[in-house]
Design a protein around this motif. Structure first.
Motif, mmCIF file in Angstrom:
data_model
loop_
_atom_site.group_PDB
_atom_site.id
_atom_site.type_symbol
_atom_site.label_atom_id
_atom_site.label_comp_id
_atom_site.label_asym_id
_atom_site.label_seq_id
_atom_site.Cartn_x
_atom_site.Cartn_y
_atom_site.Cartn_z
ATOM 1 N N TRP A 26 27.923 -100.126 79.826
ATOM 2 C CA TRP A 26 27.058 -99.271 80.641
ATOM 3 C C TRP A 26 26.273 -100.105 81.642
ATOM 4 N N SER A 27 25.731 -101.218 81.182
ATOM 5 C CA SER A 27 24.935 -102.080 82.051
ATOM 6 C C SER A 27 25.776 -102.644 83.201
ATOM 7 N N GLU A 28 26.933 -103.183 82.868
ATOM 8 C CA GLU A 28 27.797 -103.789 83.892
ATOM 9 C C GLU A 28 28.384 -102.742 84.825
ATOM 10 N N SER A 29 28.469 -101.497 84.378
ATOM 11 C CA SER A 29 29.006 -100.427 85.223
ATOM 12 C C SER A 29 28.147 -100.195 86.463
ATOM 13 N N LEU A 30 26.898 -100.601 86.403
ATOM 14 C CA LEU A 30 26.030 -100.476 87.575
ATOM 15 C C LEU A 30 26.516 -101.346 88.732
ATOM 16 N N ARG A 31 27.247 -102.418 88.409
ATOM 17 C CA ARG A 31 27.682 -103.380 89.426
ATOM 18 C C ARG A 31 29.194 -103.451 89.610
ATOM 19 N N THR A 32 29.948 -102.856 88.703
ATOM 20 C CA THR A 32 31.408 -102.996 88.739
ATOM 21 C C THR A 32 32.060 -101.613 88.786
ATOM 22 N N PRO A 33 32.465 -101.163 89.973
ATOM 23 C CA PRO A 33 33.014 -99.805 90.114
ATOM 24 C C PRO A 33 34.190 -99.510 89.185
ATOM 25 N N GLU A 34 35.084 -100.476 88.991
ATOM 26 C CA GLU A 34 36.248 -100.235 88.131
ATOM 27 C C GLU A 34 35.813 -99.991 86.686
ATOM 28 N N LEU A 35 34.829 -100.738 86.232
ATOM 29 C CA LEU A 35 34.305 -100.557 84.881
ATOM 30 C C LEU A 35 33.550 -99.235 84.773
ATOM 31 N N GLU A 36 32.838 -98.852 85.833
ATOM 32 C CA GLU A 36 32.093 -97.583 85.818
ATOM 33 C C GLU A 36 33.036 -96.407 85.637
ATOM 34 N N LYS A 37 34.187 -96.432 86.315
ATOM 35 C CA LYS A 37 35.158 -95.334 86.186
ATOM 36 C C LYS A 37 35.653 -95.202 84.752
ATOM 37 N N VAL A 38 35.977 -96.335 84.150
ATOM 38 C CA VAL A 38 36.475 -96.337 82.769
ATOM 39 C C VAL A 38 35.370 -95.887 81.810
ATOM 40 N N SER A 39 34.176 -96.440 81.994
ATOM 41 C CA SER A 39 33.042 -96.104 81.133
ATOM 42 C C SER A 39 32.739 -94.610 81.190
ATOM 43 N N ARG A 40 32.704 -94.062 82.402
ATOM 44 C CA ARG A 40 32.399 -92.641 82.563
ATOM 45 C C ARG A 40 33.455 -91.770 81.879
#
Length: 200
Positions: free
Chosen positions: A108-122
């Motif tokens: 969740w924290s890294e998703s603030l800075r990494t769009p690819e991770l944000e998509k997966v996290s969401r």
């Protein structure tokens, strides 16, 4: 190399990446760290994942899917909605070294800075809420729960569990496992027209 051998190697790389991330954190994990831990070349890591961000996103998804597999087993079972809800509430809190929860919090924290991770996290996060909402809807349909907004109730229950889980996983002994369970049951009961004792 056969397709099966590639899948086995990819699975081993993802498991190794999860171990490295659990130790170093997402922000401090380099592809070189994963390659060294796996005993392979960095070029092989890039062959499978193309970029560091993709490696981190896929490792996060791999770890999260282990939790979601347990959730799916509950949701797909033939148990009635109340039993499913109780199982989900017991499944959610961190256990043991809370490695899985460390990965979620870090993700969740890294998703603030990494769009690819944000998509997966969401995507993975929304699966929890969607499955919980489906269980609540089934319970409303069969008269077990009273709730006019199953999707909203799922979000509110999940938000409380997320908040408590972060405190439980990050801050040693700030809340007890018993408090986590009691407060979660209290919130879920209020949302669904039950008493906390119904969720014991």
């Amino acid at each position: 190399m056969t397709r099966r051998a590639v899948e086995i190697r990819l699975d081993a790389l993802l498991r190794t990446a999860c171990d490295v991330i659990a130790e170093r954190g997402l922000a401090n994990t380099r592809t070189a760290d994963v390659a060294q831990a796996a005993g392979v070349s960095q070029a092989l890591v890039f062959y499978h994942f193309t970029t560091k961000d993709r490696l981190l996103a896929e490792a996060f998804a791999y770890a999260a899917e282990q939790d979601l597999a347990r959730l799916d087993a509950v949701v797909r079972s033939a148990a009635p909605p109340l039993v499913k809800l109780k199982r989900i509430l017991k499944l959610y809190p961190p256990t043991g070294r809370a490695t899985s929860w460390a990965m979620w919090i870090d993700g969740w924290s890294e998703s603030l800075r990494t769009p690819e991770l944000e998509k997966v996290s969401r995507r993975l996060d929304l699966r929890w809420r969607s499955d919980l909402a489906a269980v609540i809807s089934a319970g409303v349909a069969d008269g077990t729960f009273e709730c006019t907004d199953p999707a909203g109730a799922a979000w509110r229950i999940n938000a409380v569990m997320d908040g408590l889980a972060v405190q439980f996983a990050v801050h040693d002994r700030v809340i007890s496992r018993r408090q986590f369970a009691e407060w979660t049951r209290l919130v879920a009961a209020r949302e669904l027209g039950l008493t906390p004792a119904d969720l014991d």
